[in-house]
Design an enzyme around this catalytic site. Sequence first.
Site, PDB file in Angstrom:
ATOM      1  N   ILE A  20      -9.532   0.966   8.584  1.00  0.00           N
ATOM      2  CA  ILE A  20      -8.770   1.300   9.796  1.00  0.00           C
ATOM      3  C   ILE A  20      -9.296   2.583  10.424  1.00  0.00           C
ATOM      4  O   ILE A  20      -9.369   2.704  11.660  1.00  0.00           O
ATOM      5  CB  ILE A  20      -7.264   1.436   9.471  1.00  0.00           C
ATOM      6  CG1 ILE A  20      -6.771   0.192   8.717  1.00  0.00           C
ATOM      7  CG2 ILE A  20      -6.459   1.619  10.743  1.00  0.00           C
ATOM      8  CD1 ILE A  20      -5.321   0.249   8.336  1.00  0.00           C
ATOM      9  N   LEU A  43     -16.452   8.610   0.628  1.00  0.00           N
ATOM     10  CA  LEU A  43     -17.243   7.398   0.354  1.00  0.00           C
ATOM     11  C   LEU A  43     -16.963   6.876  -1.044  1.00  0.00           C
ATOM     12  O   LEU A  43     -17.852   6.775  -1.893  1.00  0.00           O
ATOM     13  CB  LEU A  43     -18.742   7.656   0.560  1.00  0.00           C
ATOM     14  CG  LEU A  43     -19.150   8.102   1.976  1.00  0.00           C
ATOM     15  CD1 LEU A  43     -20.670   8.252   2.089  1.00  0.00           C
ATOM     16  CD2 LEU A  43     -18.641   7.132   3.048  1.00  0.00           C
ATOM     17  N   THR A  44     -15.699   6.544  -1.289  1.00  0.00           N
ATOM     18  CA  THR A  44     -15.320   5.824  -2.509  1.00  0.00           C
ATOM     19  C   THR A  44     -15.861   4.399  -2.375  1.00  0.00           C
ATOM     20  O   THR A  44     -16.516   4.058  -1.371  1.00  0.00           O
ATOM     21  CB  THR A  44     -13.789   5.757  -2.660  1.00  0.00           C
ATOM     22  OG1 THR A  44     -13.272   4.923  -1.605  1.00  0.00           O
ATOM     23  CG2 THR A  44     -13.158   7.141  -2.594  1.00  0.00           C
ATOM     24  N   ALA A  88      -7.189   7.390   2.009  1.00  0.00           N
ATOM     25  CA  ALA A  88      -6.221   7.062   0.956  1.00  0.00           C
ATOM     26  C   ALA A  88      -6.872   6.101  -0.019  1.00  0.00           C
ATOM     27  O   ALA A  88      -7.880   5.465   0.292  1.00  0.00           O
ATOM     28  CB  ALA A  88      -4.978   6.404   1.557  1.00  0.00           C
ATOM     29  N   THR A 129       2.422   3.752   5.977  1.00  0.00           N
ATOM     30  CA  THR A 129       2.571   2.311   5.862  1.00  0.00           C
ATOM     31  C   THR A 129       4.037   1.893   5.883  1.00  0.00           C
ATOM     32  O   THR A 129       4.918   2.670   5.480  1.00  0.00           O
ATOM     33  CB  THR A 129       1.928   1.850   4.527  1.00  0.00           C
ATOM     34  OG1 THR A 129       2.293   0.499   4.268  1.00  0.00           O
ATOM     35  CG2 THR A 129       2.395   2.691   3.347  1.00  0.00           C
ATOM     36  N   ASP A 130       4.278   0.643   6.294  1.00  0.00           N
ATOM     37  CA  ASP A 130       5.649   0.106   6.234  1.00  0.00           C
ATOM     38  C   ASP A 130       6.111  -0.102   4.791  1.00  0.00           C
ATOM     39  O   ASP A 130       7.304  -0.277   4.532  1.00  0.00           O
ATOM     40  CB  ASP A 130       5.760  -1.204   7.025  1.00  0.00           C
ATOM     41  CG  ASP A 130       4.816  -2.298   6.558  1.00  0.00           C
ATOM     42  OD1 ASP A 130       4.034  -2.082   5.606  1.00  0.00           O
ATOM     43  OD2 ASP A 130       4.854  -3.410   7.156  1.00  0.00           O
ATOM     44  N   GLU A 131       5.164  -0.065   3.845  1.00  0.00           N
ATOM     45  CA  GLU A 131       5.539  -0.337   2.445  1.00  0.00           C
ATOM     46  C   GLU A 131       6.438   0.737   1.853  1.00  0.00           C
ATOM     47  O   GLU A 131       7.048   0.529   0.810  1.00  0.00           O
ATOM     48  CB  GLU A 131       4.290  -0.474   1.579  1.00  0.00           C
ATOM     49  CG  GLU A 131       3.444  -1.648   1.971  1.00  0.00           C
ATOM     50  CD  GLU A 131       2.419  -2.012   0.912  1.00  0.00           C
ATOM     51  OE1 GLU A 131       2.515  -1.531  -0.225  1.00  0.00           O
ATOM     52  OE2 GLU A 131       1.521  -2.792   1.244  1.00  0.00           O
ATOM     53  N   TYR A 156       1.017   2.441  -5.357  1.00  0.00           N
ATOM     54  CA  TYR A 156       0.441   2.770  -4.042  1.00  0.00           C
ATOM     55  C   TYR A 156       1.517   3.231  -3.069  1.00  0.00           C
ATOM     56  O   TYR A 156       1.439   4.326  -2.489  1.00  0.00           O
ATOM     57  CB  TYR A 156      -0.308   1.557  -3.464  1.00  0.00           C
ATOM     58  CG  TYR A 156      -0.533   1.658  -1.966  1.00  0.00           C
ATOM     59  CD1 TYR A 156      -1.411   2.589  -1.438  1.00  0.00           C
ATOM     60  CD2 TYR A 156       0.165   0.825  -1.081  1.00  0.00           C
ATOM     61  CE1 TYR A 156      -1.596   2.706  -0.053  1.00  0.00           C
ATOM     62  CE2 TYR A 156      -0.019   0.927   0.290  1.00  0.00           C
ATOM     63  CZ  TYR A 156      -0.894   1.873   0.804  1.00  0.00           C
ATOM     64  OH  TYR A 156      -1.067   1.992   2.163  1.00  0.00           O
ATOM     65  N   LYS A 160       2.305   6.889  -1.130  1.00  0.00           N
ATOM     66  CA  LYS A 160       2.350   7.038   0.332  1.00  0.00           C
ATOM     67  C   LYS A 160       3.719   7.622   0.745  1.00  0.00           C
ATOM     68  O   LYS A 160       3.799   8.482   1.620  1.00  0.00           O
ATOM     69  CB  LYS A 160       2.125   5.691   1.028  1.00  0.00           C
ATOM     70  CG  LYS A 160       0.705   5.142   0.906  1.00  0.00           C
ATOM     71  CD  LYS A 160      -0.359   6.016   1.544  1.00  0.00           C
ATOM     72  CE  LYS A 160      -0.269   6.054   3.052  1.00  0.00           C
ATOM     73  NZ  LYS A 160      -1.442   6.782   3.636  1.00  0.00           N
ATOM     74  N   ASN A 185       0.724  -4.635   8.187  1.00  0.00           N
ATOM     75  CA  ASN A 185      -0.598  -5.089   7.709  1.00  0.00           C
ATOM     76  C   ASN A 185      -1.611  -5.267   8.840  1.00  0.00           C
ATOM     77  O   ASN A 185      -1.384  -6.034   9.773  1.00  0.00           O
ATOM     78  CB  ASN A 185      -0.465  -6.442   7.010  1.00  0.00           C
ATOM     79  CG  ASN A 185       0.109  -6.308   5.621  1.00  0.00           C
ATOM     80  OD1 ASN A 185       1.249  -5.867   5.460  1.00  0.00           O
ATOM     81  ND2 ASN A 185      -0.676  -6.665   4.620  1.00  0.00           N
ATOM     82  N   ARG A 199     -10.866 -11.535   1.594  1.00  0.00           N
ATOM     83  CA  ARG A 199     -11.165 -12.183   0.306  1.00  0.00           C
ATOM     84  C   ARG A 199     -11.241 -13.700   0.471  1.00  0.00           C
ATOM     85  O   ARG A 199     -12.172 -14.342  -0.009  1.00  0.00           O
ATOM     86  CB  ARG A 199     -10.091 -11.822  -0.735  1.00  0.00           C
ATOM     87  CG  ARG A 199     -10.437 -12.410  -2.096  1.00  0.00           C
ATOM     88  CD  ARG A 199      -9.406 -12.129  -3.154  1.00  0.00           C
ATOM     89  NE  ARG A 199      -9.917 -12.581  -4.455  1.00  0.00           N
ATOM     90  CZ  ARG A 199      -9.168 -12.895  -5.479  1.00  0.00           C
ATOM     91  NH1 ARG A 199      -7.857 -12.796  -5.415  1.00  0.00           N
ATOM     92  NH2 ARG A 199      -9.717 -13.327  -6.610  1.00  0.00           N
ATOM     93  N   ASP A 278       0.962 -13.927 -10.038  1.00  0.00           N
ATOM     94  CA  ASP A 278       1.564 -13.104  -8.993  1.00  0.00           C
ATOM     95  C   ASP A 278       1.315 -11.616  -9.273  1.00  0.00           C
ATOM     96  O   ASP A 278       1.094 -11.220 -10.429  1.00  0.00           O
ATOM     97  CB  ASP A 278       3.079 -13.357  -8.915  1.00  0.00           C
ATOM     98  CG  ASP A 278       3.646 -13.007  -7.548  1.00  0.00           C
ATOM     99  OD1 ASP A 278       2.875 -12.566  -6.668  1.00  0.00           O
ATOM    100  OD2 ASP A 278       4.863 -13.177  -7.351  1.00  0.00           O
TER     101      ASP A 278
END
Length: 340
Positions: A20, A43-44, A88, A129-131, A156, A160, A185, A199, A278
């Site tokens: 992003i 640069l991970t 992040a 994030t909305d999370e 995660y 955040k 997302n 993916r 899951d």
Amino acid sequence: MSNDIFEPRRIIVTGGCGFIGSNFVHHVVREHPGVRVTVLDKLTYAGNPENIAGLPSDRVELVVGDICDAALVDRLVSETDAVVHYAAESHNDNSIADPSPFLETNVRGTYTLIEACRKYGVRYHHVSTDEVYGDLALDDPARFTEETPYRPSSPYSSTKAASDMLVRAWARTFGLKATISNCSNNYGPYQHVEKFIPRQVTNLIDGARPRLYGDGRNVRDWIHTEDHSSAVWAILTRGRVGETYLVGADGERDNITVLREILRAFGRPEDDFDWVRDRPGHDRRYAIDATKLRRELGWEPAHTDFAAGLAETIRWYRDNEPWWRPAKEATEARYRAQGQ
Ligand code: NAD
Ligand code: DAU
């Protein structure tokens, strides 16, 4: 409507070699000609300098470094008008396998940046994030708003949430000139192959079957990354200091619907995928109410045709195999080890 317009000439974009962040750098270079960008990126595995290659060198400079490096951050922040913080550790599955870098980058890294911004009185925009709001039930008519209580589920999202709290506290206690955005997302070009859409698309290009978690009914609220960029710019330049804005484009879809759309694009039968283990703690549904952003700043998403955006994204992965190929095998090996 806010009347104060902030017009930065020099900005730091942390994580500007990620998905992003790099799309935001392209957006700024294209849409805001007077602005110079310093990308600060470690640069991970998720950062790729190719994402910003070819941009004019008098507009964009890459500094390879860690946002936790206080001396480096201090020097860079002393020379800028604003920091837009994207860097992040961003992937939920990785945070379950090893939370430690999430604590370091997402919490300590944010702390390091806001300390420097308060020292120099530099404007700070925090990309979140909305999370942080946890999840909603499938049959719940509610959507997240700026007033929804924080209830993060994963390592995660909890890091955040912690970073959002630091920013709020620094704004109130120290007068940090900060804004926060919490977005849903994103999809589009340059997204790492570990994420859901890339993916499945790259699996299909490889002749492998897509992999769906759980019952496939988890809902994500998709937004094109270009619309996220225009929202962040609007908030940075016209948002009210101290405020939080939710960013979303009314794009709720369950995973199996998105996957079937991808399968159709490849001319494959709609059940041509594997069900896999899951994700532990898997959030059921995210949904954003972006009324505040729309009303206060007049922001509107431009890429609301999801089918068209998805087709264009699939084309991008077909056309850019040398970009994603080096990461594919290691990513799938990691997933295989997790039974996913
Ligand atoms: P990404 O994983 O694609 O990119 C992260 C970038 O940060 C990489 O370039 C990486 O090298 C860099 N980075 C990581 N640790 C660093 C460190 N310690 N110092 C400097 N650079 C470092 O992530 P993304 O999906 O582009 O997400 C960017 C931001 O947007 C994150 O803050 C994420 O929480 C937020 N966000 C993402 C989404 C989404 O859908 N992907 C939605 C809402 C918010
Ligand atoms: O909501 C914003 C968040 O969106 C960001 O904060 C995160 O940084 C970003 O990674 C994303 O998080 P998700 O966990 O929603 O994204 P991910 O692409 O990992 O998964 C999307 C959905 O697809 C989720 O319900 C899990 C599911 N999934 C994922 C993969 C990788 C599958 O079914 N199969 C898969 O192979």
